[in-house]
Design a protein around this motif. Structure first.
Motif, PDB file in Angstrom:
ATOM      1  N   ILE A   1       0.836  -1.202   0.000  1.00  0.00           N
ATOM      2  CA  ILE A   1       0.000   0.000   0.000  1.00  0.00           C
ATOM      3  C   ILE A   1       0.871   1.253   0.000  1.00  0.00           C
ATOM      4  CG2 ILE A   1      -1.614   1.362   1.383  1.00  0.00           C
ATOM      5  CD1 ILE A   1      -2.899  -1.284   2.248  1.00  0.00           C
ATOM      6  N   ARG A   2       1.900   1.252   0.843  1.00  0.00           N
ATOM      7  CA  ARG A   2       2.776   2.427   0.918  1.00  0.00           C
ATOM      8  C   ARG A   2       3.546   2.631  -0.377  1.00  0.00           C
ATOM      9  NH1 ARG A   2       5.421   4.120   6.606  1.00  0.00           N
ATOM     10  NH2 ARG A   2       3.493   4.267   7.786  1.00  0.00           N
TER      11      ARG A   2
ATOM     12  N   GLY B   1       2.784   1.463  -3.348  1.00  0.00           N
ATOM     13  CA  GLY B   1       1.835   1.803  -4.401  1.00  0.00           C
ATOM     14  C   GLY B   1       1.397   3.255  -4.323  1.00  0.00           C
ATOM     15  N   SER B   2       1.137   3.738  -3.109  1.00  0.00           N
ATOM     16  CA  SER B   2       0.739   5.134  -2.930  1.00  0.00           C
ATOM     17  C   SER B   2       1.854   6.081  -3.356  1.00  0.00           C
ATOM     18  CB  SER B   2       0.366   5.387  -1.463  1.00  0.00           C
ATOM     19  OG  SER B   2      -0.716   4.571  -1.070  1.00  0.00           O
ATOM     20  N   PHE B   3       3.088   5.728  -2.979  1.00  0.00           N
ATOM     21  CA  PHE B   3       4.232   6.570  -3.352  1.00  0.00           C
ATOM     22  C   PHE B   3       4.386   6.631  -4.872  1.00  0.00           C
ATOM     23  CE2 PHE B   3       8.732   6.781  -4.565  1.00  0.00           C
ATOM     24  CZ  PHE B   3       9.068   8.019  -4.036  1.00  0.00           C
TER      25      PHE B   3
ATOM     26  N   ALA C   1       2.043   6.110  -7.114  1.00  0.00           N
ATOM     27  CA  ALA C   1       0.911   6.824  -7.699  1.00  0.00           C
ATOM     28  C   ALA C   1       1.090   8.333  -7.581  1.00  0.00           C
ATOM     29  CB  ALA C   1      -0.385   6.388  -7.014  1.00  0.00           C
ATOM     30  N   VAL C   2       1.510   8.781  -6.381  1.00  0.00           N
ATOM     31  CA  VAL C   2       1.728  10.218  -6.179  1.00  0.00           C
ATOM     32  C   VAL C   2       2.868  10.707  -7.065  1.00  0.00           C
ATOM     33  CG1 VAL C   2       2.471  11.961  -4.507  1.00  0.00           C
ATOM     34  CG2 VAL C   2       0.797  10.220  -3.841  1.00  0.00           C
TER      35      VAL C   2
END
Length: 261
Positions: A239-240, A242-244, A246-247
């Motif tokens: 999750i972390r 993937g979020s990084f 994506a941002v």
């Protein structure tokens, strides 16, 4: 609490845990303790723990072994004075030190060895669960064997040897002899079952975590007592990361848009 396993890490903690499970006890080893008794460890670190906390949080546990509990075995005994104490020892001090260094060798196959980079990894990549485990591991391993963790760059052998001697001598000096078993897991079922007034099981004594194999099993999600730790940690990491990503993609797309606008 019926049994407190007071032997330090790498004294057969996984073998004794499995043996006690075979004998019918509810055993909390490292991951069970982390999963179920996190409130207790946090209270200890905050200096807010009471005898009643120990009694309330551990009331349904029959036996505990390894860390975090080993660092506060005496406080657990004060809360449960009827418990029996098993001091696991190795055949020699040298054998114990070799086992600790083997644990370090295997663990270093899977962790970042540099302390600063590893701290960044736990803070920003692997998620809150692994950071909580890391913090508890650091505090309670330091309290039990005199080093912050059994992996990383260095393990001062003199600290380990001194702590092993001090710990074993102290346990022997304060525990009533009738409540204390000094035990090497190589001795098998007989002394253990005699001490606990149990029938000897019709099966071989378990030999677990040979050559630090448990570490490899945890990494591969094959350690059946990890309470889902590895799978949750991986999920939080994905999750972390993937979020990084994506941002980062959004910022990169915006940057490119601004250039060519």
């Amino acid at each position: 609490m019926k049994i407190i396993c007071a032997g330090l890490q790498k004294t057969g903690t996984k073998s004794i845990a499995e043996a006690l499970r075979i004998l019918g006890y509810n055993v909390h080893d490292v991951f069970e303790q982390f999963h179920h008794e996190k409130e207790l460890w946090n209270k200890i670190l905050d200096n807010t723990v009471t005898v009643q906390d120990y009694q309330r949080i551990l009331e349904n546990v029959d036996a505990m072994t390894d860390f975090p509990a080993i660092a506060v075995w005496e406080q657990i005994y004060e809360a449960f004075p009827d418990a029996k104490i098993i001091l696991m020892v190795r055949s020699s001090e040298d054998e114990w030190v070799r086992s600790v260094f083997k644990q370090r060798e295997v663990a270093n196959e899977y962790v970042v060895k540099n302390d600063f980079l590893r701290q960044l990894q736990f803070q920003f990549v692997t998620g809150p669960l692994s950071l909580q485990f890391y913090n508890i591991e650091t505090a309670f391993t330091n309290a039990s064997i005199g080093v912050s963790r059994m992996y990383g760059q260095t393990l001062p052998e003199s600290f380990l040897r001194s702590r092993y001697r001090q710990h074993n001598s102290y346990v022997k000096s304060i525990c009533p002899k009738e409540k204390l078993l000094i035990y090497n897991v190589k001795d098998g079922w007989k002394p253990l079952c005699t001490f606990l007034n149990k029938e000897i099981p019709d099966r071989s004594f378990p030999v677990v975590n040979v050559q630090a194999e448990m570490t490899r099993q945890v990494v591969k999600e094959r350690w059946k007592y990890d309470c889902g730790f590895r799978s949750v940690m991986l999920k939080q990491t994905y999750i972390r990361v993937g979020s990084f990503l994506a941002v980062s993609f959004v910022f990169l797309a915006y940057f490119i848009y601004c250039i060519f606008l």
